[in-house]
Design an enzyme around this catalytic site. Structure first.
Site, PDB file in Angstrom:
ATOM      1  N   ASP A  77      -9.090  -4.549  -5.916  1.00  7.50           N
ATOM      2  CA  ASP A  77      -8.588  -3.670  -4.863  1.00  7.50           C
ATOM      3  C   ASP A  77      -8.644  -2.210  -5.327  1.00  7.50           C
ATOM      4  OD1 ASP A  77      -7.190  -2.321  -2.912  1.00  7.50           O
ATOM      5  OD2 ASP A  77      -5.494  -3.699  -2.865  1.00  7.50           O
ATOM      6  N   SER A  90       0.839  -1.195   0.000  1.00  9.81           N
ATOM      7  CA  SER A  90       0.000   0.000   0.000  1.00  9.81           C
ATOM      8  C   SER A  90       0.880   1.253   0.000  1.00  9.81           C
ATOM      9  CB  SER A  90      -0.948  -0.039   1.200  1.00  9.81           C
ATOM     10  OG  SER A  90      -1.974   0.915   1.087  1.00  9.81           O
ATOM     11  N   HIS A 117      -7.627  -5.875   0.037  1.00  8.11           N
ATOM     12  CA  HIS A 117      -6.392  -5.101   0.171  1.00  8.11           C
ATOM     13  C   HIS A 117      -5.443  -5.714   1.190  1.00  8.11           C
ATOM     14  CE1 HIS A 117      -3.985  -1.517  -0.405  1.00  8.11           C
ATOM     15  NE2 HIS A 117      -3.967  -1.255   0.886  1.00  8.11           N
TER      16      HIS A 117
END
Length: 456
Positions: A347, A284, A397
Site C-alpha cells: 500500500d 487512511s 488500500h
C-alpha cells in the site's frame, strides 16, 4: 523488532494554526484546565529482523524506555482467556509483547472489531448528490450502527464529528461528516472489562480533503498553549483538517478538534468512577486524525478518571500514512500513547509522506543529518499484511480487504498450505461486500498520494 508469520495472500493545505478558526470562534476551550504529562523519553532505536521471506504478517515493535505508570490501578485476574481479564494488554499496555507471534485470537478479534467500526463510517456516508445529506451521514446517530449491520457491536453513538480543511477553493470547504464518538453499553462493559470510549474516523473522500492530504509540509502542532513544543511537528494538511472551523456548516459546532475533545471529556466525567479506556481508530486520513487526537488528549492531560489516574489511549491505525516528525513520535512515546498500525506492505499510502525523508534517512555514517528534524517517522507497533491483487490496484488500500485478511481463520493451517492458499483467500476476500463508489474513492486517494510523492 520485526516478527513475521506466514499467512494467506488475499485479496491524503496550507498550515492552519490550531488557534485559527474560520466562520466563528469555538466555544470549547481546553486552556486553563490542562495538565502536562511527562515521562522518560524513548532511548531505543527501532529494530527489524526478518525471519521469513514468504508472504507474511509482520510485527514491527518500536521499543521505548519504561514510562511512568499510565493505567489506573485495578484488580488483576490471572485468567487470560477472556478479554475482560486482559484488556490492558490488548490495549497495548506492554506494547503487545507476546500477543503477535502468533497473533493472539483476542487481539485479532479486537482489531477486526475496531476496523468494522471504522468501516461503518464509509457504509453510512451519503454519496447521493441528490440527497439532503450528501457527503454527510445518511442516518441519525441513534440508529446508525444498526443501519450498517452493527446493531450487536455493543456501542452507542454519542456524537457525530465534522471537519473541513482551511483551504481557499472555489465553492469553499464546508465541513463534512468524518466520524463519530461512541461509548460501550452496559452489557458490553461486562465483556470488555471496562467502559470503552471509541472515536472512529473515515478516510479521504471529498476534493478538499484530497488537496489537504497533498500538503506534506511539517508544521508545529502547538496543542498546549502553556507549552507549545515547537519541535513537535505534524503534516500541515492533517493539522488543518483537525483544527479548522467552518462556521457555515449545517451540522457543525466548532472545529473537529473542539468537537472530539469536548465529547471525550464529557464521557470521561460521566464514567469517572469506572475503569475506562480511550480507543481511537481510523482508516487512511482517518488514522492520522486519530493519532492527532490521541496526542492532543495526552498532551493536555485530559485523559484522567475520577481518581486522577491516567486513562489509557490506544490508536488502531488502518492503512495510515506518517503523521509527524521524530519530535512528534518521541512525545507520543513519552506520553504513553499506544499505536498499533495495521498496514499492507504493498500500500503506497502507508509510505507517505516522507518517501525519501523518513525514519530511515535520519542517520548517515552514524551521525544525525542536518535535516533529521524534517524527517517523517512512523509511530508504534506495525502489524504488516502482504496483499496485492492483479487487476485491482485500489484494493491494496481498501479497508475491507484488510479486514478480510485479518478474519482469515487458522493461521497454523495456512502455514502448511503454501502457494495453494492464494486462490482460497482471494475467493474469501471477493466474497466480502465492496461498495463500487468506495473502490473509486480508494483509487483516487492513491493517485493523489502518488502525485504527492513525486514532489517530495
Amino acid at each position: 523488532m520485526a516478527i513475521h508469520l506466514p499467512v494467506p495472500n488475499p485479496s491524503p493545505g496550507n498550515y492552519a494554526n490550531p488557534q485559527r478558526q474560520r466562520g466563528h470562534s469555538s466555544t470549547t476551550s481546553t486552556a486553563g484546565a490542562v495538565a502536562t504529562v511527562a515521562a522518560p523519553p524513548s532511548t531505543f532505536a527501532p529494530q527489524r529482523t526478518r525471519l521469513s521471506a514468504s508472504p507474511t504478517i509482520a510485527v514491527n515493535t518500536r521499543h521505548a524506555a519504561p514510562a511512568a505508570p499510565v493505567f489506573a490501578p485495578a484488580r488483576r485476574n490471572n485468567d487470560k482467556s477472556t478479554l475482560a481479564s486482559m484488556w490492558r494488554e490488548i490495549q497495548g499496555e506492554g506494547d503487545w509483547a507476546g500477543l503477535v507471534e502468533p497473533l493472539h485470537p483476542l487481539l485479532r478479534a479486537e482489531i477486526v472489531q475496531y476496523g468494522e467500526l471504522v468501516a461503518a463510517t464509509y457504509k453510512a456516508f451519503d454519496l447521493d448528490s441528490g440527497s439532503k445529506r450528501y457527503l454527510n451521514c445518511k442516518y441519525g446517530r441513534t440508529r446508525m450502527l444498526e443501519e450498517v449491520g452493527m446493531a450487536g457491536a455493543g456501542y452507542a453513538v454519542t456524537r457525530y464529528i465534522y471537519a473541513a480543511p482551511d483551504l481557499s477553493l472555489p465553492g469553499g470547504c464546508p465541513s463534512r461528516w468524518v466520524g463519530y464518538v461512541a461509548a460501550a453499553s452496559d452489557d458490553a462493559v461486562r465483556r470488555l472489562g471496562r467502559r470503552d470510549i471509541v472515536v472512529s474516523f473515515r478516510g479521504t473522500v471529498t476534493g478538499s480533503e484530497w488537496v489537504a492530504n497533498m500538503m506534506s509540509s511539517l508544521a508545529p502542532a502547538r496543542f498546549d498553549p502553556s507549552d507549545p513544543r515547537p519541535d513537535v511537528k505534524v503534516e500541515s494538511g492533517f493539522l488543518s483538517v483537525y483544527t479548522s472551523d467552518d462556521g457555515t456548516g449545517r451540522f457543525t459546532c466548532g472545529s473537529c478538534r473542539n468537537q472530539v475533545l469536548s465529547e471525550v471529556t464529557r464521557l470521561l466525567k460521566q464514567y469517572k468512577n469506572e475503569d475506562v479506556s480511550i480507543t481511537l481508530a481510523g482508516h487512511s486520513m482517518g488514522s492520522s486524525l486519530a493519532l492527532l487526537l490521541g496526542y492532543d488528549l495526552a498532551e493536555l492531560g485530559l485523559n484522567r478518571d475520577g481518581r486522577g489516574n491516567r486513562v489509557p489511549i490506544t490508536v488502531y491505525s488502518f492503512a495510515g500514512p506518517r503523521v509527524g516528525n521524530t519530535g512528534f513520535k518521541n512525545r507520543c512515546d513519552e506520553l504513553g500513547v499506544k499505536v498499533l498500525r495495521v498496514v499492507n506492505v504493498n500500500d503506497p499510502i502507508t509510505k507517505l509522506p516522507g518517501v525519501f525523508l523518513n525514519e530511515n534517512s535520519r542517520v548517515l555514517g552514524g551521525r544525525l543529518v542536518p535535516w533529521s528534524c524534517a524527517c517523517y517517522t512512523h509511530i508504534g507497533v506495525e502489524l504488516a499484511l502482504d496483499f496485492f491483487k492483479a487487476g485491482d490496484p485500489a484494493c491494496v488500500h481498501d479497508l475491507e480487504a484488510y479486514l478480510g485478511l485479518l478474519k482469515c481463520p487458522k493461521v497454523a493451517k495456512v502455514k502448511k498450505q503454501g502457494e495453494d492458499l492464494v486462490s482460497k483467500v482471494t475467493k474469501y476476500v471477493q466474497g466480502q461486500s465492496f461498495h463500487a463508489a468506495w473502490r473509486w474513492q480508494m483509487a483516487a486517494i492513491q493517485a493523489c498520494d502518488l502525485v504527492q510523492s513525486l514532489g517530495i
